[in-house]
Design a protein around this motif. Structure first.
Motif, PDB file in Angstrom:
ATOM      1  N   VAL B  67      40.336  34.662 -18.539  1.00 28.25           N
ATOM      2  CA  VAL B  67      41.075  34.470 -17.292  1.00 28.25           C
ATOM      3  C   VAL B  67      42.480  35.040 -17.470  1.00 28.25           C
ATOM      4  O   VAL B  67      43.299  34.471 -18.194  1.00 28.25           O
ATOM      5  N   PRO B  68      42.757  36.197 -16.838  1.00 31.44           N
ATOM      6  CA  PRO B  68      44.092  36.786 -16.986  1.00 31.44           C
ATOM      7  C   PRO B  68      45.137  35.979 -16.231  1.00 31.44           C
ATOM      8  O   PRO B  68      44.876  35.436 -15.164  1.00 31.44           O
ATOM      9  N   ARG B  69      46.348  35.909 -16.799  1.00 33.43           N
ATOM     10  CA  ARG B  69      47.404  35.102 -16.188  1.00 33.43           C
ATOM     11  C   ARG B  69      48.769  35.746 -16.414  1.00 33.43           C
ATOM     12  O   ARG B  69      49.062  36.213 -17.509  1.00 33.43           O
ATOM     13  N   GLY B  70      49.561  35.772 -15.346  1.00 32.85           N
ATOM     14  CA  GLY B  70      50.954  36.216 -15.467  1.00 32.85           C
ATOM     15  C   GLY B  70      51.816  34.967 -15.549  1.00 32.85           C
ATOM     16  O   GLY B  70      51.705  34.187 -16.481  1.00 32.85           O
ATOM     17  N   ALA B  71      52.647  34.747 -14.517  1.00 33.91           N
ATOM     18  CA  ALA B  71      53.510  33.564 -14.530  1.00 33.91           C
ATOM     19  C   ALA B  71      52.810  32.352 -13.921  1.00 33.91           C
ATOM     20  O   ALA B  71      53.369  31.256 -13.911  1.00 33.91           O
ATOM     21  N   GLY B  72      51.622  32.553 -13.381  1.00 40.33           N
ATOM     22  CA  GLY B  72      50.919  31.412 -12.786  1.00 40.33           C
ATOM     23  C   GLY B  72      51.606  30.871 -11.547  1.00 40.33           C
ATOM     24  O   GLY B  72      51.663  29.665 -11.337  1.00 40.33           O
ATOM     25  N   THR B  73      52.115  31.754 -10.693  1.00 45.85           N
ATOM     26  CA  THR B  73      52.735  31.288  -9.440  1.00 45.85           C
ATOM     27  C   THR B  73      51.873  31.593  -8.222  1.00 45.85           C
ATOM     28  O   THR B  73      52.300  31.384  -7.095  1.00 45.85           O
ATOM     29  N   ASN B  74      50.661  32.125  -8.455  1.00 46.59           N
ATOM     30  CA  ASN B  74      49.844  32.511  -7.303  1.00 46.59           C
ATOM     31  C   ASN B  74      49.457  31.300  -6.477  1.00 46.59           C
ATOM     32  O   ASN B  74      49.428  30.170  -6.961  1.00 46.59           O
ATOM     33  N   GLU B  75      49.166  31.565  -5.218  1.00 44.28           N
ATOM     34  CA  GLU B  75      48.915  30.487  -4.262  1.00 44.28           C
ATOM     35  C   GLU B  75      47.446  30.443  -3.862  1.00 44.28           C
ATOM     36  O   GLU B  75      47.111  30.009  -2.769  1.00 44.28           O
ATOM     37  N   SER B 133      58.858  36.434  -2.644  1.00 36.93           N
ATOM     38  CA  SER B 133      59.916  35.419  -2.752  1.00 36.93           C
ATOM     39  C   SER B 133      59.941  34.791  -4.135  1.00 36.93           C
ATOM     40  O   SER B 133      60.948  34.271  -4.568  1.00 36.93           O
ATOM     41  N   SER B 134      58.816  34.868  -4.824  1.00 36.37           N
ATOM     42  CA  SER B 134      58.741  34.315  -6.175  1.00 36.37           C
ATOM     43  C   SER B 134      59.225  35.324  -7.217  1.00 36.37           C
ATOM     44  O   SER B 134      58.929  35.169  -8.394  1.00 36.37           O
ATOM     45  N   PHE B 135      59.960  36.353  -6.804  1.00 33.96           N
ATOM     46  CA  PHE B 135      60.231  37.471  -7.716  1.00 33.96           C
ATOM     47  C   PHE B 135      61.017  37.108  -8.976  1.00 33.96           C
ATOM     48  O   PHE B 135      60.960  37.824  -9.962  1.00 33.96           O
ATOM     49  N   SER B 138      57.670  35.659 -10.923  1.00 28.91           N
ATOM     50  CA  SER B 138      56.368  36.324 -11.005  1.00 28.91           C
ATOM     51  C   SER B 138      56.438  37.657 -11.738  1.00 28.91           C
ATOM     52  O   SER B 138      57.468  38.316 -11.792  1.00 28.91           O
ATOM     53  N   THR B 139      55.304  38.032 -12.333  1.00 28.95           N
ATOM     54  CA  THR B 139      55.249  39.223 -13.176  1.00 28.95           C
ATOM     55  C   THR B 139      54.694  40.421 -12.392  1.00 28.95           C
ATOM     56  O   THR B 139      54.019  40.247 -11.380  1.00 28.95           O
ATOM     57  N   ILE B 140      54.961  41.606 -12.902  1.00 26.76           N
ATOM     58  CA  ILE B 140      54.435  42.813 -12.264  1.00 26.76           C
ATOM     59  C   ILE B 140      52.897  42.776 -12.295  1.00 26.76           C
ATOM     60  O   ILE B 140      52.233  43.133 -11.321  1.00 26.76           O
ATOM     61  N   CYS B 147      48.313  42.023  -5.085  1.00 27.29           N
ATOM     62  CA  CYS B 147      48.902  42.978  -4.142  1.00 27.29           C
ATOM     63  C   CYS B 147      49.934  42.264  -3.266  1.00 27.29           C
ATOM     64  O   CYS B 147      49.817  42.180  -2.046  1.00 27.29           O
ATOM     65  N   SER B 148      50.937  41.740  -3.937  1.00 26.45           N
ATOM     66  CA  SER B 148      51.927  40.908  -3.255  1.00 26.45           C
ATOM     67  C   SER B 148      52.778  41.700  -2.279  1.00 26.45           C
ATOM     68  O   SER B 148      53.007  42.899  -2.446  1.00 26.45           O
ATOM     69  N   GLY B 149      53.246  40.978  -1.288  1.00 30.11           N
ATOM     70  CA  GLY B 149      54.198  41.542  -0.347  1.00 30.11           C
ATOM     71  C   GLY B 149      55.504  40.796  -0.493  1.00 30.11           C
ATOM     72  O   GLY B 149      55.664  39.969  -1.381  1.00 30.11           O
TER      73      GLY B 149
HETATM   74  C1  LIG Z   1      57.668  29.846  -4.150  1.00 30.65           C
HETATM   75  C2  LIG Z   1      56.649  30.950  -4.045  1.00 30.65           C
HETATM   76  C3  LIG Z   1      56.909  32.035  -3.225  1.00 30.65           C
HETATM   77  C4  LIG Z   1      55.980  33.073  -3.123  1.00 30.65           C
HETATM   78  N1  LIG Z   1      56.285  34.131  -2.315  1.00 30.65           N
HETATM   79  C5  LIG Z   1      55.412  35.140  -2.200  1.00 30.65           C
HETATM   80  C6  LIG Z   1      55.695  36.250  -1.336  1.00 30.65           C
HETATM   81  O1  LIG Z   1      56.739  36.318  -0.695  1.00 30.65           O
HETATM   82  N2  LIG Z   1      54.762  37.227  -1.251  1.00 30.65           N
HETATM   83  C7  LIG Z   1      53.610  37.188  -1.974  1.00 30.65           C
HETATM   84  O2  LIG Z   1      52.841  38.094  -1.839  1.00 30.65           O
HETATM   85  N3  LIG Z   1      53.326  36.163  -2.791  1.00 30.65           N
HETATM   86  C8  LIG Z   1      54.181  35.135  -2.931  1.00 30.65           C
HETATM   87  N4  LIG Z   1      53.877  34.079  -3.748  1.00 30.65           N
HETATM   88  C9  LIG Z   1      52.609  34.076  -4.514  1.00 30.65           C
HETATM   89  C10 LIG Z   1      52.757  34.602  -5.974  1.00 30.65           C
HETATM   90  O3  LIG Z   1      54.041  34.398  -6.448  1.00 30.65           O
HETATM   91  C11 LIG Z   1      52.409  36.062  -6.099  1.00 30.65           C
HETATM   92  O4  LIG Z   1      51.032  36.197  -5.873  1.00 30.65           O
HETATM   93  C12 LIG Z   1      52.764  36.695  -7.457  1.00 30.65           C
HETATM   94  O5  LIG Z   1      52.587  38.069  -7.409  1.00 30.65           O
HETATM   95  C13 LIG Z   1      51.949  36.154  -8.613  1.00 30.65           C
HETATM   96  O6  LIG Z   1      52.502  36.607  -9.813  1.00 30.65           O
HETATM   97  P1  LIG Z   1      52.260  35.857 -11.196  1.00 30.65           P
HETATM   98  O7  LIG Z   1      52.919  36.600 -12.263  1.00 30.65           O
HETATM   99  O8  LIG Z   1      52.631  34.437 -11.048  1.00 30.65           O
HETATM  100  O9  LIG Z   1      50.688  36.004 -11.341  1.00 30.65           O
HETATM  101  P2  LIG Z   1      49.575  34.932 -11.636  1.00 30.65           P
HETATM  102  O10 LIG Z   1      49.617  33.853 -10.642  1.00 30.65           O
HETATM  103  O11 LIG Z   1      49.645  34.536 -13.037  1.00 30.65           O
HETATM  104  O12 LIG Z   1      48.278  35.832 -11.416  1.00 30.65           O
HETATM  105  C14 LIG Z   1      47.957  36.358 -10.162  1.00 30.65           C
HETATM  106  C15 LIG Z   1      46.623  37.102 -10.242  1.00 30.65           C
HETATM  107  O13 LIG Z   1      46.776  38.289 -10.996  1.00 30.65           O
HETATM  108  C16 LIG Z   1      45.884  38.297 -12.104  1.00 30.65           C
HETATM  109  N5  LIG Z   1      46.602  38.941 -13.192  1.00 30.65           N
HETATM  110  C17 LIG Z   1      47.818  38.607 -13.707  1.00 30.65           C
HETATM  111  N6  LIG Z   1      48.178  39.477 -14.674  1.00 30.65           N
HETATM  112  C18 LIG Z   1      47.168  40.375 -14.793  1.00 30.65           C
HETATM  113  C19 LIG Z   1      46.945  41.524 -15.630  1.00 30.65           C
HETATM  114  N7  LIG Z   1      47.844  41.915 -16.532  1.00 30.65           N
HETATM  115  N8  LIG Z   1      45.793  42.197 -15.486  1.00 30.65           N
HETATM  116  C20 LIG Z   1      44.876  41.818 -14.573  1.00 30.65           C
HETATM  117  N9  LIG Z   1      45.034  40.761 -13.751  1.00 30.65           N
HETATM  118  C21 LIG Z   1      46.164  40.042 -13.857  1.00 30.65           C
HETATM  119  C22 LIG Z   1      45.508  36.862 -12.321  1.00 30.65           C
HETATM  120  O14 LIG Z   1      44.244  36.740 -12.892  1.00 30.65           O
HETATM  121  C23 LIG Z   1      45.525  36.308 -10.918  1.00 30.65           C
HETATM  122  O15 LIG Z   1      44.320  36.559 -10.271  1.00 30.65           O
HETATM  123  C24 LIG Z   1      54.773  33.020  -3.855  1.00 30.65           C
HETATM  124  C25 LIG Z   1      54.523  31.937  -4.673  1.00 30.65           C
HETATM  125  C26 LIG Z   1      55.446  30.894  -4.788  1.00 30.65           C
HETATM  126  C27 LIG Z   1      55.139  29.746  -5.683  1.00 30.65           C
END
Ligand SMILES: Cc1cc2nc3c(=O)[nH]c(=O)nc-3n(C[C@H](O)[C@H](O)[C@H](O)COP(=O)(O)OP(=O)(O)OC[C@H]3O[C@@H](n4cnc5c(N)ncnc54)[C@H](O)[C@@H]3O)c2cc1C
Ligand code: SF4
Ligand code: SF4
Lengths: 416, 458
Positions: B67-75, B133-135, B138-140, B147-149
């Motif tokens: 299970v791949p994980r970045g910062a774990g902020t996905n919704e 907004s989670s920039f 959250s990780t690239i 495919c965040s916006g």
């Molecule tokens: C307060 C808040 C505000 C937010 N605002 C927005 C917003 O404005 N717009 C928006 O689009 N989202 C928003 N989000 C949702 C979230 O932050 C985004 O989806 C963000 O891009 C997730 O990044 P992450 O590093 O936390 O990834 P994670 O949550 O760790 O992972 C996201 C997904 O990517 C996969 N993944 C991670 N790294 C890799 C890798 N290296 N290779 C393959 N797959 C991988 C994971 O398996 C998972 O399916 C928000 C969330 C919060 C809590």
């Protein structure tokens, strides 16, 4: 679960948004979720819910928190991670006493004035000479041992209880604190010098003890209370003529002014006295800015570039950021430069530097780099623990800057 | 439990401290931004592509899922560990390999935090437009996984539009490179775009070529205040109809204005029904004209329209907007984020639909929206400890999704499908389209090893 029950609503308010990741240096530098505010909170919640039995890894997560308080100002939900960690430490203490490391030397030593003096001298003297013999071991877990200063004699034994001035305008009670008493006695002298140059009579009670912060931080409220009560009674009963209780250590200041109130929240009969005391507490820069410093008396012949590091307890505890900067800029020919992330923890964080040295060393390295980028000759700050940590980091990086307390910088600007 | 032998092998691959198998560690990698949680067998944090390859091979031998994980902020529950899985955390792959301002390319590892990249780029007067907004957390890798916006996406597009190429470790342990540093697309299939938004179910991304842009010379930030959220939605439609494309067009309703005010004290009026945050950027000489036109359109309905005068003011407005999701636990401890998106012209209707759902189900909903994109985040507030209330919330969420589909919209604009939205996917796509999804997954990952159970069941 009593202690955790009290904070349960706050635990439950954390909605895991991750907003605090950026605040938490122990996470940023390790990339480990259990070292993040969010991780710590979820672990504490699991313990509160009975889903997790506290174990060694849990204690590590809880004990490695810097208590820097950055998460509390960053959380959009108003969750105070540092307070939850404090509750968890108290809970651990009640469950089974404090983790062996803390019990074994540091906390007990601080609680007893005699042993404390010895401890400082041992560490700075004998310990230093032993460790110095080991080739290459200048830094014990990131702490600069070779240059760890120790007062030859505690400051409290060097000065009389009352230091008079010709035309006293104010009477100041000086709460010296462990570090200035045993290690950085020169800084304590600087404080006295600046105060007397500004027409303050200084009262320095000989029987003052540790403020109790280190014990409080590790959940030992009983010892903390004993020390707090002694401090309060000493200043209010025996030296009631002191208008303020002044400290030059931001950490002591934050404990004396804010945490004493929390500590005695369960003693309503004593609380009014605590409030009286807390209202009297003032930090050095706060006080000097308040009474006003006569700028014409400050002298400085050569240009000096100065930057300032905000100790955690100064910026987030006492919320004093302007005063030290203003005082520094009053000194002639001082060119003030702000550093990047001036208000972030330097990595000292009480005992963290000794027990979680890997992260704290990384944190200090970042700080040292930020200092270097300003091209400053001198770093001023308001907490002795930060002073030692910063100077250690700077020396280790082979940089030249000198670290001083704001009081030292000011004292140098007065002609004797 | 992982066998001693497997743990030993993992430690040999990534080093002792990058393997976690204790209960405390596992607990902290078991949640994300949703209310879900799970427990993996272990967590492994690689620092190089080679290590990722070794991990994939070992897990294949052992028949353990990853299970791949970045910062774990996905919704969307995208990183919740599935059964018999190991979490592969990318938070220790944080190198920025290169910033090439001549060719507008940066090459980074997937664990780089969006904000940290922005800081480095800003030193060279560049930026990376996708800004969820989670920039700051959250990780690239996560950004591209979902495919965040973000607020800037109205004018600049979403993460997909800034991905030039990827290095990907496939489920069979082979490494491929898609795209590259060139802007023109490569011959053959656009594999980059298949991986982007695939939520970690097709491949593990280990290197990212992102497109970067010079920071615009000028920008202006405006606020329009309304009595009612419906009024604000009308301005959105009017601006779009007038053919103007601001950088951002963000909406917050009264509830969010108040929760964010509690945190930021930015000075937004607490009695306003809604606020629109509008930003334009470009050349300094274009600013005044754009501000004037937008002001004229907004003032037709808004009760107040103003232009931020200082950088501090602008900062505060953005801190408010960015903390919107985060701040709602001040009202109730749990929230369900919805991510419905409708064609821009239907935006006022969607707002009407949200208000109706709130009324019909008797639930508290706060609305924050990337209004310019027609992307709404109705946040339903409740207390997870109350079972009955939780059921009602689920029903309300379903109604919101159906409403969006009725308006020719989609159930997810930018948060992904993961586990949370999976049950609605076949409402949006035909059986044939669903089968096409499955076929693509099978062709990459025939044994269902990467992030199983997310988006689709095989
Ligand atoms: C307060 C808040 C505000 C937010 N605002 C927005 C917003 O404005 N717009 C928006 O689009 N989202 C928003 N989000 C949702 C979230 O932050 C985004 O989806 C963000 O891009 C997730 O990044 P992450 O590093 O936390 O990834 P994670 O949550 O760790 O992972 C996201 C997904 O990517 C996969 N993944 C991670 N790294 C890799 C890798 N290296 N290779 C393959 N797959 C991988 C994971 O398996 C998972 O399916 C928000 C969330 C919060 C809590
Ligand atoms: S402590 Fe606050 S900022 Fe951190 S995850 Fe919890 S709610 Fe978010
Ligand atoms: S007090 Fe500092 S170290 Fe502790 S959790 Fe908060 S931000 Fe992290």
């Amino acid at each position: 679960m009593g202690v955790l029950a009290d904070v349960y609503e706050m635990l439950n308010t954390c909605n895991k948004c991750g907003g605090c990741h950026t605040a938490c240096k122990t996470y940023k530098l390790t990339g480990s979720e259990e070292m993040s505010t969010r991780g710590r909170i979820q672990l504490i919640k699991a313990v509160a819910d009975g889903k997790l039995e506290p174990n060694e890894e849990y204690e590590d997560a809880i004990m490695s928190c810097l208590l820097c308080g950055e998460c509390a100002v960053t959380c959009p939900n108003g969750v105070h991670g540092n307070e939850l960690v404090m509750a968890a430490r108290r809970d651990l203490k009640l469950r089974k006493g404090i983790k062996p490391f803390a019990k074994s030397f540091a906390l007990k030593t601080l609680a007893s004035p005699k042993r404390l003096g010895m401890g400082f001298r041992l560490f700075g003297g004998m310990g230093k000479s032993v460790l110095n013999k080991i080739d290459g071991l200048d830094y014990f877990r990131g702490i600069d041992i070779k240059n760890f200063p120790t007062a030859k004699k505690p400051f409290l034994e060097q000065v009389p209880e009352k230091i008079k001035v010709q035309n006293p305008k104010h009477k100041v009670g000086f709460y010296v604190g462990c570090f200035l008493n045993h290690s950085l006695d020169q800084t304590a002298h600087s404080v006295v010098k600046v105060l007397t140059k500004n027409d303050c009579e200084v009262i320095i009670p000989k029987d003052q003890v540790c403020c109790g912060l280190p014990q409080y931080c590790y959940g030992d409220y009983e010892t903390a209370k004993t020390n707090a009560r002694k401090t309060i009674d000493t200043f209010l009963d025996k030296y009631s003529d002191a208008e303020v209780v002044l400290t030059a250590c931001a950490s002591c200041g934050s404990m004396l002014r804010h945490d004493y109130l929390k500590l005695f929240a369960d003693e309503p009969s004593y609380l009014p006295k605590v409030k009286l005391f807390c209202d009297k507490v003032v930090e050095f820069s706060e006080y000097m800015a308040k009474i006003g410093v006569d700028q014409s008396k400050l002298h400085n012949s050569s240009p000096l570039t100065v930057t300032y590091h905000d100790p955690c307890h100064m910026v987030r505890g006492l919320k004093a950021t302007k005063q030290p900067r203003e005082l520094l800029q009053m000194i002639p020919r001082v060119d003030y430069k702000e550093m990047f992330e001036a208000n972030r923890c330097c990595g000292a964080a009480g005992l963290i530097q000794a027990f979680y040295h890997e992260v704290s060393t990384d944190i200090t390295d970042q700080k040292t780099q930020n200092i270097k980028d300003t091209n400053a000759d001198l770093v001023a700050t308001s907490c002795p623990a930060c002073m030692l940590r910063l100077q250690g980091g700077i020396n280790k990086a082979g940089q030249k800057q000198k670290v001083m307390h704001v009081a030292d910088v000011m004292a140098n600007a007065y002609e004797d | 439990m992982l066998s001693q032998a497997v743990v030993k092998r993992l430690k040999e691959i990534v080093g002792e401290k990058n393997v976690v198998t204790d209960k405390v560690g596992l607990l902290t990698y078991g949640y994300d931004g949703t209310l879900l949680s799970g427990e993996a067998l272990g967590v492994v944090s690689p620092t190089t592509t080679e290590q990722v390859v070794e991990i994939v091979k070992l897990m294949n031998e052992q028949d353990i899922k990853l299970v791949p994980r970045g910062a774990g902020t996905n919704e969307s529950g995208g990183t919740i560990p599935s059964e018999k899985s190991v979490v592969i955390s990318f938070t220790k792959m944080t190198k920025i390999h290169e910033i090439d301002t001549e060719n507008f390319v940066a090459v980074v590892e997937p664990g780089v935090i969006n904000f940290d990249l922005q800081v480095e780029l800003a030193k060279k007067n560049f930026y990376f437009p996708p800004d969820p907004s989670s920039f700051k957390a959250s990780t690239i890798g996560g950004n591209l996984g979902e495919c965040s916006g973000g607020p800037k996406c109205f004018k600049y597009g979403v993460t997909r539009d800034y991905m030039l190429g990827l290095e990907v470790v496939l489920p069979n342990g082979k490494v491929i490179q898609t795209g590259g540093r060139n802007f023109q697309s490569e011959p053959g299939y656009d594999l980059t775009r298949i991986i982007v938004g695939s939520e970690g179910i097709l491949g593990l991304v280990t290197k990212v070529f992102v497109r970067i842009l010079p920071i615009p010379r000028a920008k202006k930030t405006m606020l329009a205040l309304y009595d009612k959220v419906e009024d604000a939605s009308q301005t959105v439609a009017d601006i779009v109809a007038a053919g103007i494309i601001p950088t951002t067009l963000e909406l917050m309703d009264n509830l969010l204005i108040n929760t964010t005010e509690d945190f930021t004290h930015a000075g937004l009026p607490r009695d306003a029904g809604a606020v629109l945050i509008i930003e334009v950027d470009g050349y300094p000489e274009d600013m005044d004209g754009q501000v004037k036109t937008i002001g004229e359109i907004a003032s037709k309905i808004a009760k107040e329209f103003k232009v931020a005068q200082t950088a501090v003011e602008v900062d505060q407005i953005w801190t408010s907007r960015r903390s919107a999701f985060g701040s709602v636990a001040r009202v109730r401890p749990s929230y369900g984020v919805n991510d419905i998106t409708v064609p821009r012209s239907n935006f006022p209707k969607a707002i009407g639909g949200v208000l109706k759902v709130a009324k019909d189900f008797g639930v508290t909903i706060g609305v924050v929206a990337h209004a310019g994109d027609g992307n709404l985040h109705p946040l339903i507030l409740f207390d997870q400890r109350n079972k009955e209330e939780t059921e009602t919330v689920h029903a309300a969420e379903q109604a919101l999704c159906m409403m969006a589909l009725d308006l020719e919209g989609t159930i997810s604009g930018e948060h992904g499908i993961g586990l949370v939205k999976k049950k609605y996917l076949d409402k949006e796509f035909t059986p044939a389209a669903m089968e096409a999804f499955r076929k693509i997954k099978r062709s990459f990952d025939p044994s269902n090893r990467f992030n199983p159970g997310k988006i689709i069941d095989l």
